[in-house]
Motif scaffolding. Structure first.
Motif, PDB file in Angstrom:
ATOM      1  N   CYS A  16       0.854  -1.188   0.000  1.00  0.00           N
ATOM      2  CA  CYS A  16       0.000   0.000   0.000  1.00  0.00           C
ATOM      3  C   CYS A  16       0.891   1.239   0.000  1.00  0.00           C
ATOM      4  CB  CYS A  16      -0.887  -0.007   1.238  1.00  0.00           C
ATOM      5  SG  CYS A  16      -1.901   1.484   1.434  1.00  0.00           S
ATOM      6  N   VAL A  17       0.561   2.180  -0.865  1.00  0.00           N
ATOM      7  CA  VAL A  17       1.321   3.424  -0.948  1.00  0.00           C
ATOM      8  C   VAL A  17       0.364   4.610  -0.935  1.00  0.00           C
ATOM      9  CG1 VAL A  17       2.916   4.787  -2.351  1.00  0.00           C
ATOM     10  CG2 VAL A  17       3.160   2.311  -2.270  1.00  0.00           C
ATOM     11  N   GLN A  18       0.701   5.625  -0.130  1.00  0.00           N
ATOM     12  CA  GLN A  18      -0.100   6.856  -0.121  1.00  0.00           C
ATOM     13  C   GLN A  18       0.802   8.048  -0.433  1.00  0.00           C
ATOM     14  OE1 GLN A  18       0.295   9.272   2.509  1.00  0.00           O
ATOM     15  NE2 GLN A  18       1.453   8.085   4.006  1.00  0.00           N
ATOM     16  N   ASP A  19       0.203   9.046  -1.087  1.00  0.00           N
ATOM     17  CA  ASP A  19       1.002  10.166  -1.572  1.00  0.00           C
ATOM     18  C   ASP A  19       0.697  11.486  -0.862  1.00  0.00           C
ATOM     19  OD1 ASP A  19      -0.868  10.871  -4.678  1.00  0.00           O
ATOM     20  OD2 ASP A  19      -1.474  10.857  -2.564  1.00  0.00           O
ATOM     21  N   MET A  20       0.089  11.412   0.320  1.00  0.00           N
ATOM     22  CA  MET A  20      -0.303  12.645   1.020  1.00  0.00           C
ATOM     23  C   MET A  20       0.496  12.891   2.288  1.00  0.00           C
ATOM     24  SD  MET A  20      -2.317  14.518  -0.573  1.00  0.00           S
ATOM     25  CE  MET A  20      -2.883  15.608   0.720  1.00  0.00           C
ATOM     26  N   ASP A  21       1.606  12.201   2.443  1.00  0.00           N
ATOM     27  CA  ASP A  21       2.461  12.425   3.613  1.00  0.00           C
ATOM     28  C   ASP A  21       1.726  12.159   4.936  1.00  0.00           C
ATOM     29  OD1 ASP A  21       4.479  15.038   5.058  1.00  0.00           O
ATOM     30  OD2 ASP A  21       5.105  13.031   4.404  1.00  0.00           O
ATOM     31  N   HIS A  22       0.807  11.217   4.905  1.00  0.00           N
ATOM     32  CA  HIS A  22       0.048  10.882   6.118  1.00  0.00           C
ATOM     33  C   HIS A  22       0.899  10.096   7.094  1.00  0.00           C
ATOM     34  CE1 HIS A  22      -4.207  11.289   4.168  1.00  0.00           C
ATOM     35  NE2 HIS A  22      -3.670  12.449   4.476  1.00  0.00           N
ATOM     36  N   GLU A  23       0.725  10.393   8.380  1.00  0.00           N
ATOM     37  CA  GLU A  23       1.473   9.667   9.400  1.00  0.00           C
ATOM     38  C   GLU A  23       0.873   8.283   9.658  1.00  0.00           C
ATOM     39  OE1 GLU A  23       1.875  14.053  10.151  1.00  0.00           O
ATOM     40  OE2 GLU A  23       0.165  12.715   9.907  1.00  0.00           O
ATOM     41  N   ASN A  24      -0.454   8.218   9.654  1.00  0.00           N
ATOM     42  CA  ASN A  24      -1.138   6.974  10.041  1.00  0.00           C
ATOM     43  C   ASN A  24      -1.487   6.129   8.818  1.00  0.00           C
ATOM     44  OD1 ASN A  24      -1.227   7.959  12.708  1.00  0.00           O
ATOM     45  ND2 ASN A  24      -3.171   8.978  12.334  1.00  0.00           N
ATOM     46  N   MET A  25      -1.260   4.847   8.935  1.00  0.00           N
ATOM     47  CA  MET A  25      -1.693   3.917   7.889  1.00  0.00           C
ATOM     48  C   MET A  25      -2.291   2.675   8.544  1.00  0.00           C
ATOM     49  SD  MET A  25       1.197   4.323   4.898  1.00  0.00           S
ATOM     50  CE  MET A  25       0.127   3.627   3.628  1.00  0.00           C
ATOM     51  N   PHE A  26      -3.234   2.060   7.837  1.00  0.00           N
ATOM     52  CA  PHE A  26      -4.049   0.987   8.413  1.00  0.00           C
ATOM     53  C   PHE A  26      -4.240  -0.138   7.397  1.00  0.00           C
ATOM     54  CE2 PHE A  26      -5.586   3.824  11.765  1.00  0.00           C
ATOM     55  CZ  PHE A  26      -5.438   5.068  11.179  1.00  0.00           C
ATOM     56  N   TRP A  27      -4.362  -1.351   7.922  1.00  0.00           N
ATOM     57  CA  TRP A  27      -4.794  -2.477   7.115  1.00  0.00           C
ATOM     58  C   TRP A  27      -6.047  -3.082   7.736  1.00  0.00           C
ATOM     59  CZ3 TRP A  27      -3.952  -3.995   2.398  1.00  0.00           C
ATOM     60  CH2 TRP A  27      -2.745  -3.668   1.762  1.00  0.00           C
ATOM     61  N   TYR A  28      -7.076  -3.249   6.902  1.00  0.00           N
ATOM     62  CA  TYR A  28      -8.329  -3.873   7.308  1.00  0.00           C
ATOM     63  C   TYR A  28      -8.597  -5.072   6.408  1.00  0.00           C
ATOM     64  CZ  TYR A  28      -9.605   0.695   9.417  1.00  0.00           C
ATOM     65  OH  TYR A  28      -9.649   1.857  10.162  1.00  0.00           O
ATOM     66  N   ARG A  29      -9.423  -5.973   6.915  1.00  0.00           N
ATOM     67  CA  ARG A  29     -10.046  -6.936   6.031  1.00  0.00           C
ATOM     68  C   ARG A  29     -11.550  -6.767   6.139  1.00  0.00           C
ATOM     69  NH1 ARG A  29      -9.161 -13.189   7.524  1.00  0.00           N
ATOM     70  NH2 ARG A  29     -11.055 -13.391   6.279  1.00  0.00           N
ATOM     71  N   GLN A  30     -12.223  -7.035   5.021  1.00  0.00           N
ATOM     72  CA  GLN A  30     -13.661  -6.845   4.969  1.00  0.00           C
ATOM     73  C   GLN A  30     -14.312  -8.136   4.510  1.00  0.00           C
ATOM     74  OE1 GLN A  30     -15.138  -3.847   2.189  1.00  0.00           O
ATOM     75  NE2 GLN A  30     -16.846  -3.379   3.562  1.00  0.00           N
ATOM     76  N   ASP A  31     -15.196  -8.645   5.342  1.00  0.00           N
ATOM     77  CA  ASP A  31     -15.904  -9.878   5.053  1.00  0.00           C
ATOM     78  C   ASP A  31     -17.404  -9.652   5.193  1.00  0.00           C
ATOM     79  OD1 ASP A  31     -13.220 -10.834   6.848  1.00  0.00           O
ATOM     80  OD2 ASP A  31     -13.546 -11.847   4.930  1.00  0.00           O
ATOM     81  N   PRO A  32     -18.203 -10.335   4.369  1.00  0.00           N
ATOM     82  CA  PRO A  32     -19.660 -10.146   4.423  1.00  0.00           C
ATOM     83  C   PRO A  32     -20.203 -10.380   5.828  1.00  0.00           C
ATOM     84  CG  PRO A  32     -19.035 -11.435   2.502  1.00  0.00           C
ATOM     85  CD  PRO A  32     -17.793 -11.283   3.325  1.00  0.00           C
ATOM     86  N   GLY A  33     -21.006  -9.446   6.295  1.00  0.00           N
ATOM     87  CA  GLY A  33     -21.630  -9.565   7.608  1.00  0.00           C
ATOM     88  C   GLY A  33     -20.741  -9.173   8.779  1.00  0.00           C
ATOM     89  N   LEU A  34     -19.448  -9.003   8.519  1.00  0.00           N
ATOM     90  CA  LEU A  34     -18.522  -8.670   9.617  1.00  0.00           C
ATOM     91  C   LEU A  34     -17.979  -7.251   9.499  1.00  0.00           C
ATOM     92  CD1 LEU A  34     -16.483 -11.996   9.812  1.00  0.00           C
ATOM     93  CD2 LEU A  34     -18.366 -11.263  11.292  1.00  0.00           C
ATOM     94  N   GLY A  35     -18.214  -6.605   8.391  1.00  0.00           N
ATOM     95  CA  GLY A  35     -17.726  -5.248   8.238  1.00  0.00           C
ATOM     96  C   GLY A  35     -16.213  -5.189   8.091  1.00  0.00           C
ATOM     97  N   LEU A  36     -15.662  -4.006   8.313  1.00  0.00           N
ATOM     98  CA  LEU A  36     -14.217  -3.826   8.268  1.00  0.00           C
ATOM     99  C   LEU A  36     -13.627  -4.130   9.633  1.00  0.00           C
ATOM    100  CD1 LEU A  36     -15.166  -1.893   5.830  1.00  0.00           C
ATOM    101  CD2 LEU A  36     -12.982  -0.755   6.222  1.00  0.00           C
ATOM    102  N   ARG A  37     -12.611  -4.940   9.654  1.00  0.00           N
ATOM    103  CA  ARG A  37     -11.933  -5.244  10.906  1.00  0.00           C
ATOM    104  C   ARG A  37     -10.463  -4.870  10.778  1.00  0.00           C
ATOM    105  NH1 ARG A  37     -13.102 -11.363  11.918  1.00  0.00           N
ATOM    106  NH2 ARG A  37     -12.997 -11.396   9.637  1.00  0.00           N
ATOM    107  N   LEU A  38      -9.964  -4.188  11.793  1.00  0.00           N
ATOM    108  CA  LEU A  38      -8.600  -3.673  11.761  1.00  0.00           C
ATOM    109  C   LEU A  38      -7.602  -4.780  12.070  1.00  0.00           C
ATOM    110  CD1 LEU A  38      -6.815  -1.116  11.493  1.00  0.00           C
ATOM    111  CD2 LEU A  38      -7.055  -0.860  13.976  1.00  0.00           C
TER     112      LEU A  38
END
Lengths: 111, 114
Positions: B23-45
């Motif tokens: 994952c690459v971001q171009d806005m000089d953001h300090e925070n980065m996150f990885w989630y997985r998304q599964d049906p019925g469970l939403g986004l989980r960090l």
């Protein structure tokens, strides 16, 4: 910990108004976000509430009551393109801007 | 315009393989996150990082590790992929300022483990 509840699915008619509710129980609170996610796409930001009251942004409004642990997203003048999932997310009072997401509400808009 | 990109939209791997999601971001953001998304469970960090070389476990870190060697890049590693890791993986980034600072998401990687 955080617990966030929202309905799984809703159906509404084009041109109508729909309200999507979100209730939360958190160990800390530092803001509530609503995101829209079309099928197969990334979530995109819709609104942010940190104080009680209504925030209006065009056809979309979001309401927050911190004492009740409750928020809603109001969509007016529904359009077919509003068919999407709507995700409620709460930010706790933690480092790193961590969000806890609800399961999402899949909204289907019918002609 | 904020941009978060992920290395692949679709990926198919076999059980036991080592998998890297970039994952690459171009806005000089300090925070980065990885989630997985599964049906019925939403986004989980899974993991997040608030600075280079810093990482914190999210809600479901088991079976995953991460690497943040540069500010703009955050990698998710599946050391030995398993079928229960078949999912949509979403990366996000945000600024560190404590106020109106939404997370910006990448397009997602749909991983299938056979």
């Amino acid at each position: 910990g955080q617990n966030i509840d929202q309905p799984t699915e809703m159906t509404a008619t084009e041109g109508a108004i729909v309200q999507i509710n979100c209730t939360y129980q958190t160990s800390g609170f530092n803001g509530l976000f609503w995101y829209q996610q079309h099928a197969g796409e990334a979530p995109t930001f819709l609104s942010y509430n940190v104080l009680d009251g209504l925030e209006e942004k065009g056809r979309f409004s979001s309401f927050l009551s911190r004492s009740k642990g409750y928020s809603y997203l109001l969509l007016k003048e529904l359009q077919m393109k509003d068919s999407a999932s709507y995700l409620c997310a709460v930010r706790g009072d933690n480092a790193g801007n961590m969000l806890t997401f609800g399961g999402g509400t899949r909204l289907m808009v019918k002609p | 315009d904020v941009k978060v990109t992920q290395s692949s939209r679709y990926l198919v791997k076999r059980t036991g393989e080592k998998v890297f999601l970039e994952c690459v971001q171009d806005m000089d953001h300090e925070n980065m996150f990885w989630y997985r998304q599964d049906p019925g469970l939403g986004l989980r960090l899974i993991y997040f990082s608030y600075d280079v070389k810093m990482k914190e476990k999210g809600d479901i870190p088991e079976g995953y590790s991460v690497s943040r060697e540069k500010k703009e890049r955050f990698s998710l590693i599946l050391e030995s992929a398993s079928t229960n890791q078949t999912s949509m993986y979403l990366c996000a980034s945000s600024t560190r300022t404590v106020s109106y600072n939404e997370q910006f998401f990448g397009p997602g990687t749909r991983l299938t483990v056979l």
